[in-house]
Design a protein around this motif. Structure first.
Motif, short mmCIF file in Angstrom:
data_model
loop_
_atom_site.label_atom_id
_atom_site.label_comp_id
_atom_site.label_asym_id
_atom_site.label_seq_id
_atom_site.Cartn_x
_atom_site.Cartn_y
_atom_site.Cartn_z
N PHE A 399 4.13 -13.82 -9.62
CA PHE A 399 2.72 -13.55 -9.86
C PHE A 399 1.91 -13.57 -8.57
O PHE A 399 0.69 -13.44 -8.60
N GLY A 400 2.58 -13.74 -7.43
CA GLY A 400 1.87 -13.84 -6.15
C GLY A 400 1.16 -12.57 -5.72
O GLY A 400 0.32 -12.60 -4.82
N LEU A 401 1.50 -11.44 -6.31
CA LEU A 401 0.83 -10.17 -5.97
C LEU A 401 -0.55 -10.07 -6.60
O LEU A 401 -1.23 -9.05 -6.43
N PHE A 402 -0.96 -11.11 -7.32
CA PHE A 402 -2.31 -11.16 -7.88
C PHE A 402 -2.97 -12.45 -7.42
O PHE A 402 -2.34 -13.51 -7.44
N VAL A 403 -4.22 -12.34 -7.00
CA VAL A 403 -4.89 -13.49 -6.43
C VAL A 403 -5.03 -14.59 -7.47
O VAL A 403 -5.18 -14.33 -8.66
N GLU A 404 -4.93 -15.83 -7.03
CA GLU A 404 -5.20 -16.95 -7.92
C GLU A 404 -6.70 -17.05 -8.15
O GLU A 404 -7.50 -16.69 -7.31
N SER A 405 -7.08 -17.55 -9.31
CA SER A 405 -8.48 -17.60 -9.72
C SER A 405 -9.11 -16.22 -9.60
O SER A 405 -10.14 -16.03 -8.95
N GLY A 406 -8.47 -15.25 -10.20
CA GLY A 406 -8.97 -13.88 -10.16
C GLY A 406 -7.92 -12.92 -10.65
O GLY A 406 -6.82 -13.31 -11.08
N SER A 407 -8.26 -11.63 -10.59
CA SER A 407 -7.33 -10.60 -11.05
C SER A 407 -7.09 -9.52 -10.00
O SER A 407 -6.50 -8.50 -10.30
N THR A 408 -7.54 -9.75 -8.78
CA THR A 408 -7.38 -8.77 -7.71
C THR A 408 -5.92 -8.54 -7.37
O THR A 408 -5.18 -9.50 -7.13
N VAL A 409 -5.50 -7.27 -7.33
CA VAL A 409 -4.14 -6.92 -6.93
C VAL A 409 -4.04 -6.99 -5.41
O VAL A 409 -4.88 -6.45 -4.69
N LEU A 410 -3.00 -7.63 -4.91
CA LEU A 410 -2.85 -7.84 -3.46
C LEU A 410 -1.83 -6.91 -2.83
O LEU A 410 -1.52 -7.05 -1.64
N SER A 411 -1.32 -5.94 -3.56
CA SER A 411 -0.25 -5.09 -3.03
C SER A 411 -0.69 -4.25 -1.84
O SER A 411 0.14 -3.87 -1.02
N ASP A 412 -1.99 -3.95 -1.72
CA ASP A 412 -2.49 -3.18 -0.59
C ASP A 412 -3.00 -4.05 0.55
O ASP A 412 -3.47 -3.54 1.56
N PHE A 413 -2.94 -5.37 0.38
CA PHE A 413 -3.37 -6.29 1.43
C PHE A 413 -2.26 -6.45 2.47
O PHE A 413 -1.08 -6.40 2.14
N GLU A 414 -2.65 -6.69 3.72
CA GLU A 414 -1.67 -7.06 4.73
C GLU A 414 -1.05 -8.40 4.35
O GLU A 414 -1.76 -9.32 3.92
N THR A 415 0.24 -8.51 4.52
CA THR A 415 0.88 -9.78 4.15
C THR A 415 0.64 -10.86 5.19
O THR A 415 0.71 -12.04 4.88
N GLU A 416 0.34 -10.45 6.44
CA GLU A 416 0.20 -11.45 7.50
C GLU A 416 -0.68 -10.93 8.62
O GLU A 416 -0.71 -9.73 8.92
N PHE A 417 -1.45 -11.84 9.24
CA PHE A 417 -2.23 -11.56 10.44
C PHE A 417 -1.80 -12.54 11.53
O PHE A 417 -1.50 -13.70 11.24
#
Length: 550
Positions: A399-417
């Motif tokens: 379930f890590g591809l969805f933000v905790e305390s929310g429903s935002t999909v993270l698949s288009d986010f950078e995995t690391e900075f």
């Protein structure tokens, strides 16, 4: 010779003994007694429709040995059956999200003046300070803005009203607006002119750290005095009206998928694997305008490309539902807001999934834990905790591809900075709060001063936790597909429905003479083959056990 009194005592004892034996024998066979056809009808109606049969229905089965197939078919095709199956799945999923969808940055409050005029305004002190100066506690004056006019740049003219503890403050007038949540186009409300501004974009000059053009529906739009609540107040909400309707729509959105996959027209496994969804007016408006306005310390429901195209329907179209096609990593009800916001951590989501669809509960170990760490953040190594978390952490990574305390999909986010600064610049306008909301620092094992920022779900993606990365990439759809292909999904669904209809759990003890493990396995294999929820219901109510005393 036995006395009369002694004979009475013996007779009473004998009768009592015979009666007890008869009752014991009857109790022993109680579960094997078949219900009369009238009681079968009552049970069937209550289970499939939630109501008792009427007089005409009882009359239709009088003198019969079993319930006619036509009656069963009628019950299964009734709208009451649909409602019953909704209730069954709500018991499994707890579909009652109850979260704050607004904050003071865009929630409207109201003030009633002495002449009873009611005026609405944003209550956030920072916004009020930006508009009117002073300490941020001030709002507009009780007069139409048309009497004051507008400046050449379009901003409302405001008059000096005095000085408070922090300096001079000003006040504009009010304007009448038809709010988006009002179905009657003739109805308007009075809103402070600064808050009622319909500007959609603002531009920051060269030299500003966030130079460029930005939208006014951003959580960091407070840099511009020209940003208000947008057209028809689209960027703000009257919380008491909008929030309950949006939350109710989220719940209905999930239950519509339950309807779709329990009516026998689609494979039931689609309940946890489909990319389809439904969106109505309140949801379309919320995700188009309001979801991205939430401050980063609160729930995050930012619409992403993977969520599919939002339909162009007005907020007031509460009963107009439009089908939407989502993309990976979506997986049926598991990635709808009603599920993700009801279970707001990845661990809670994984635990509820495990209970509802894998039929398993976590239980602490019954033996002493040795060779473990007494302290530390890694719960898979900590004493007492690790007996459950060694299973829970890899499962929750799905379930890590969805933000905790929310429903935002993270698949288009950078995995690391690589650095905190780079992380803050990952959002425009730049925001350290955005970075802290979605990412966590991961100290380098060799040099603790090297602190890359990684998505929070990947904090323990390393050689010591080999399943975290693959499960994160597979997402909820990978988890769902694995259980569908293995047959576990259909087996657990069969057990859940058996328990609902029989009013008891199946006897899965392999040593029991009355064991039902083989029966459940057979039913589950049949169910997996046809994947039709209604056929499973029909199969279960045909079992001899269903026609017996519960």
């Amino acid at each position: 010779m036995m006395s009369h009194r002694s004979w009475q005592a013996l007779s009473f004892a004998l009768v009592t003994s015979l009666s007890s034996s008869a009752m014991a024998e009857e109790d022993q066979c109680y579960l094997h007694r078949e219900l009369s056809v009238e009681r079968q009808l009552r049970r069937l109606s209550l289970d499939l429709r939630g109501v008792v049969p009427d007089v005409a229905e009882y009359a239709a089965v009088e003198g019969l040995d079993e319930i006619p197939e036509a009656i069963v078919k009628t019950y299964l095709e009734s709208d009451e059956f649909r409602i019953q199956m909704r209730r069954h799945h709500e018991n499994l999923l707890w579909t009652n999200p109850n979260v704050a969808l607004a904050n003071v940055g865009f929630a409207l409050g109201s003030t009633r003046f002495a002449d009873t005029t009611l005026v609405y305004h944003v209550t956030a002190a920072g916004t009020s300070r930006l508009y009117r100066g002073g300490d941020g506690t001030h709002y507009c004056q009780n007069r139409p803005q048309s009497e004051l006019g507008y400046q050449p740049d379009g901003l409302p003219v405001a008059e000096s009203m005095g000085v408070d503890g922090t300096g001079e403050f000003f006040a504009e007038g009010w304007v009448e607006i038809h709010p988006y949540w009002e179905a009657d186009p003739s109805k308007t409300i009075k809103v402070c002119a600064f808050d009622a501004q319909a500007t959609t974009e603002y531009t920051l000059p060269p030299g500003d750290v966030d130079a460029g053009t930005h939208t006014c529906d951003s959580p960091v739009s407070t840099k511009s005095k020209s940003c208000g609540c947008g057209p028809d107040l689209a960027y703000c909400m009257l919380t008491s009206v909008v929030q309950p309707q949006v939350l109710a729509s989220m719940r209905e959105q999930l239950l519509r998928l339950v309807d779709d996959y329990t009516d026998g027209t689609r494979p039931y496994s689609g309940l946890i694997s489909t990319k389809r969804s439904w969106v109505n007016g309140p949801l379309a408006h919320y995700f188009h305008y309001l979801g991205r306005r939430q401050t980063f310390s609160l729930t995050q429901n930012i619409h992403q490309p993977a969520d599919g195209l939002l339909p162009e329907v007005p907020y007031t179209a509460v009963d107009q539902w439009v089908e939407v096609e989502r993309e990976a990593p979506h997986a049926g009800i598991l990635t709808l807001p009603a599920f993700l916001l009801r279970f707001q951590t990845n661990r809670a989501r994984a635990n509820r999934y495990r209970i509802a669809f894998e039929g398993q509960h976590f239980q602490p170990a019954g033996t002493k834990d040795t060779g473990c760490a007494k302290e530390g953040d890694d719960l898979t190594q900590r004493c007492v905790c690790r007996s459950c978390h060694v299973t829970l952490e890899p499962l929750s990574a799905h379930f890590g591809l969805f933000v905790e305390s929310g429903s935002t999909v993270l698949s288009d986010f950078e995995t690391e900075f690589p650095t905190a600064s780079a992380c803050a610049n990952g959002y425009a306008p730049r925001s350290a709060a955005w970075c802290a909301r979605y990412y966590s620092p991961v100290p380098d094992a060799v040099d603790p001063d090297i602190r890359p920022y990684r998505l929070k779900a990947l904090e323990y993606d390393d050689a010591a936790h080999p399943l975290i990365g693959p499960n994160f990439s597979a997402g909820p759809e990978g988890l769902a597909q694995k259980n569908i292909e293995s047959g576990l999904f259909h087996e657990v669904a069969t057990r859940n429905l058996f328990e609902l209809l029989m009013k008891r759990s199946p006897d899965l003890d392999p040593t029991s003479t009355q064991g039902e493990s083989k029966l459940i396995q057979q039913l589950a294999e049949e169910f997996r083959a046809h994947d039709n929820f209604k056929l499973l219901v029909a199969r279960l109510i045909q079992l001899p056990a269903y026609r017996r005393m519960p």
